[in-house]
Design a protein around this motif. Structure first.
Motif, short mmCIF file in Angstrom:
data_model
loop_
_atom_site.label_atom_id
_atom_site.label_comp_id
_atom_site.label_asym_id
_atom_site.label_seq_id
_atom_site.Cartn_x
_atom_site.Cartn_y
_atom_site.Cartn_z
N GLU A 103 0.67 -1.21 -0.02
CA GLU A 103 0.02 -0.03 0.02
C GLU A 103 0.80 1.15 0.01
OE1 GLU A 103 -2.70 -0.48 3.45
OE2 GLU A 103 -3.76 -2.05 2.41
N LEU A 104 2.00 1.48 0.67
CA LEU A 104 3.04 2.35 0.67
C LEU A 104 3.58 2.70 -0.72
CD1 LEU A 104 4.51 4.55 2.06
CD2 LEU A 104 6.22 2.89 2.79
N LEU A 105 3.94 1.60 -1.19
CA LEU A 105 4.50 1.84 -2.59
C LEU A 105 3.37 2.24 -3.50
CD1 LEU A 105 7.12 -1.23 -3.20
CD2 LEU A 105 7.53 1.32 -2.85
N ASN A 106 2.24 1.78 -3.37
CA ASN A 106 0.97 2.33 -4.27
C ASN A 106 0.81 3.69 -4.24
OD1 ASN A 106 0.69 -0.30 -5.49
ND2 ASN A 106 -0.92 -0.74 -4.27
N MET A 107 0.74 4.03 -2.74
CA MET A 107 0.68 5.41 -2.30
C MET A 107 1.82 6.47 -3.17
SD MET A 107 -0.15 6.94 1.39
CE MET A 107 1.51 6.41 1.89
N ILE A 108 2.91 6.06 -2.68
CA ILE A 108 4.16 7.08 -3.10
C ILE A 108 4.91 7.00 -4.07
CG2 ILE A 108 4.55 7.29 -0.30
CD1 ILE A 108 7.09 5.80 -0.85
N THR A 109 4.54 5.70 -5.03
CA THR A 109 5.22 5.69 -6.18
C THR A 109 3.99 5.69 -7.41
OG1 THR A 109 5.25 3.19 -6.23
CG2 THR A 109 7.17 4.48 -5.18
N ASP A 110 4.42 5.46 -8.78
CA ASP A 110 3.54 5.28 -9.93
C ASP A 110 3.49 4.04 -9.93
OD1 ASP A 110 6.14 4.85 -10.83
OD2 ASP A 110 5.70 6.06 -12.62
N LEU A 111 4.01 3.06 -9.21
CA LEU A 111 3.98 1.69 -9.36
C LEU A 111 2.70 0.86 -8.74
CD1 LEU A 111 5.71 -0.82 -10.10
CD2 LEU A 111 6.44 -0.97 -7.79
N GLN A 112 2.07 0.10 -9.16
CA GLN A 112 0.81 -0.49 -8.70
C GLN A 112 1.08 -2.18 -8.32
OE1 GLN A 112 -2.04 1.14 -7.82
NE2 GLN A 112 -0.57 2.75 -8.08
N VAL A 113 1.35 -2.12 -6.94
CA VAL A 113 1.47 -3.47 -6.63
C VAL A 113 0.46 -4.29 -6.12
CG1 VAL A 113 2.51 -5.03 -4.82
CG2 VAL A 113 3.82 -2.68 -5.51
N GLN A 114 0.40 -5.51 -6.63
CA GLN A 114 -0.73 -6.43 -6.45
C GLN A 114 -0.17 -7.41 -5.53
OE1 GLN A 114 -2.04 -7.88 -9.91
NE2 GLN A 114 -2.48 -5.79 -10.89
N GLN A 115 -0.78 -7.35 -4.30
CA GLN A 115 -0.25 -8.53 -3.41
C GLN A 115 -1.14 -9.31 -2.95
OE1 GLN A 115 -0.28 -8.00 0.99
NE2 GLN A 115 0.37 -10.02 0.65
N THR A 116 -0.83 -10.63 -2.92
CA THR A 116 -1.78 -11.71 -2.64
C THR A 116 -0.76 -12.62 -1.61
OG1 THR A 116 -0.90 -13.07 -4.42
CG2 THR A 116 -2.81 -11.78 -4.64
N SER A 117 -1.49 -13.53 -1.02
CA SER A 117 -0.56 -14.30 -0.17
C SER A 117 -1.71 -15.58 0.29
CB SER A 117 -0.51 -13.63 1.47
OG SER A 117 -1.56 -13.09 1.87
N ASP A 118 -0.86 -16.56 0.49
CA ASP A 118 -1.68 -17.94 1.09
C ASP A 118 -0.85 -18.47 2.34
OD1 ASP A 118 0.63 -19.28 0.20
OD2 ASP A 118 -0.23 -19.69 -1.83
N SER A 119 -0.98 -19.45 2.87
CA SER A 119 -0.22 -19.91 4.04
C SER A 119 1.22 -20.01 3.79
CB SER A 119 -0.88 -21.49 4.38
OG SER A 119 -0.90 -22.38 3.44
#
Length: 187
Positions: A103-119
């Protein structure tokens, strides 16, 4: 500067024509978008100056070193430096911390990170644009961000090491970088 030294860092930034975007100032970057192309240009300049492997090593180290500055400026606002965060079970701490950094990178950069996770893993995916397409044939994508994630996971776990792997993917015709980090510490 912390990794290369002041003179070498200034020379490298001048060579890459990046002196202005990385200029030191005492003011906050709130509201300003930092362009991802600057990170890629820095990565390219390091590889040109020191060779592909040493340049990638410097990028990892710079990414790791950048975490403490990110925590200093944004940690409280993201909630990842609070005692409540530190008391979460490791798995929840890694997921919440990774999400907050995305969320920080999405907020302060023009990069749009999609974060997913599993166990088992946390995965960051982002399109790295035309500048990076010129680097085809390389086995890694953004080494600097990989270093940031490695250090973040180490910090969130109290010093443990985690396996992080970066690779390219095609998604809907776009070239994407995917960085996966195992949620189980090494050793």
């Amino acid at each position: 500067e912390e990794i290369l030294g002041v003179k070498e860092a200034d020379d490298l930034l001048r060579h890459a024509r990046l002196s202005q975007p990385f200029k030191r100032s005492g003011t906050s970057t709130a509201g300003a978008k930092f362009h991802f192309k600057y990170i890629l240009s820095l990565q390219n300049a390091l590889e040109e100056a020191y060779g592909p492997q040493a340049g990638a090593g410097f990028c990892l180290r710079i990414g790791r070193a950048s975490l403490k500055y990110s925590l200093r400026e944004f940690g409280p606002q993201l909630g990842i430096t609070s005692l409540d965060f530190r008391l979460l079970p490791l798995h929840q701490r890694l997921e919440a911390g990774s999400k907050a950094l995305a969320e920080l990178l999405n907020m302060i950069t023009d990069l749009q990170v999609q974060q997913t996770s599993d166990s088992e893993q946390v995965c960051w995916k982002f399109e790295h644009g035309a500048l990076f397409r010129e680097r085809r044939g390389r086995e890694y994508c953004c080494t600097l961000i990989s270093g940031l994630l490695q250090e973040a996971f180490s910090w969130m776990s109290g010093g443990r090491s985690f396996l992080a792997q970066a690779h390219h993917e095609r998604a809907g015709g776009a070239l994407m970088c995917a960085i996966t980090i195992d949620q189980t510490p090494l050793g």
